[in-house]
Design an enzyme around this catalytic site. Structure first.
Site, PDB file in Angstrom:
ATOM      1  N   TYR A  94       1.116  -1.102   0.062  1.00  0.00           N
ATOM      2  CA  TYR A  94       0.014   0.091  -0.081  1.00  0.00           C
ATOM      3  C   TYR A  94       0.731   1.242   0.276  1.00  0.00           C
ATOM      4  O   TYR A  94       1.490   1.570   1.020  1.00  0.00           O
ATOM      5  CB  TYR A  94      -0.875  -0.146   1.122  1.00  0.00           C
ATOM      6  CG  TYR A  94      -1.846  -1.259   1.145  1.00  0.00           C
ATOM      7  CD1 TYR A  94      -3.194  -0.885   0.691  1.00  0.00           C
ATOM      8  CD2 TYR A  94      -1.603  -2.331   1.780  1.00  0.00           C
ATOM      9  CE1 TYR A  94      -4.204  -1.991   0.569  1.00  0.00           C
ATOM     10  CE2 TYR A  94      -2.523  -3.486   1.636  1.00  0.00           C
ATOM     11  CZ  TYR A  94      -3.759  -3.346   1.019  1.00  0.00           C
ATOM     12  OH  TYR A  94      -4.640  -4.265   0.947  1.00  0.00           O
ATOM     13  N   CYS A  95       0.974   1.739  -1.084  1.00  0.00           N
ATOM     14  CA  CYS A  95       2.131   2.900  -1.362  1.00  0.00           C
ATOM     15  C   CYS A  95       1.178   4.322  -1.197  1.00  0.00           C
ATOM     16  O   CYS A  95       0.424   4.499  -2.145  1.00  0.00           O
ATOM     17  CB  CYS A  95       2.518   2.698  -2.786  1.00  0.00           C
ATOM     18  SG  CYS A  95       4.025   3.717  -3.157  1.00  0.00           S
TER      19      CYS A  95
END
Length: 179
Positions: A155-156
């Site tokens: 999850y960037c």
């Protein structure tokens, strides 16, 4: 000479039409997120602009991104909780944060299954999954399948979309709630 002119004209038309298509895809994707799905927090752009900084508005509401390596939370590893700057709900824990070397804060799992939603994003001619705040539909970043175990997810996220609260401290409050 005539062939060169036709070739250059065709190239210009291709570039312009590609740009228009990309802009159109972004508008459709934004509309999909904000119009088709009703979220608990529904504010006008003016209300969002009063609540958020200009950078937060650009990222959270206009689906922008900060440049890689510039976010204050990228190489930040204190214990605590990360909240959405839009809804102030807890979305990620420092326990799942790791250095992905991508230039953005990265996590391998959200704090709970209902803290975020994933929305198909087809902007820029590719298919990705956008991570949005489940209460407001605000853009946080994207998720990719190249993260560590146990989830394999990355999850960037954008630092400006997050508010970090150190372990043991009170959750953030909106200015109007502090009165």
């Amino acid at each position: 000479m005539k062939t060169k002119v036709i070739l250059i004209s065709g190239l210009i038309i291709l570039v312009v039409s590609s740009f228009i298509t990309l802009k159109g895809n972004k508008a459709v994707a934004k509309q999909d997120v904000q119009d088709k799905e009703k979220y608990e927090i529904q504010l006008s752009d003016d209300e969002w602009k009063k609540r958020l900084t200009p950078e937060q508005f650009y990222i959270l509401r206009e689906r922008g991104t900060e440049r890689a390596g510039t976010g204050k939370l990228n190489k930040f590893y204190e214990k605590g909780t990360y909240y959405s700057a839009a809804s102030l709900q807890p979305i990620f824990s420092s326990e799942t944060k790791y250095n992905s070397y991508s230039g953005w804060p990265s996590f391998w799992d959200p704090i709970s299954d209902n803290a975020i939603k994933l929305v198909k994003d087809t902007t820029f001619g590719m298919v990705r999954w956008e991570v949005v705040d489940s209460k407001s539909g605000s853009h946080l970043g994207h998720v990719f399948d190249d993260g560590p175990n146990p989830t394999g997810k990355r999850y960037c996220l954008n630092s400006a979309a997050l508010i970090f609260v150190p372990e043991g401290e009170d959750p953030p409050k909106f200015k109007k709630d502090l009165k």
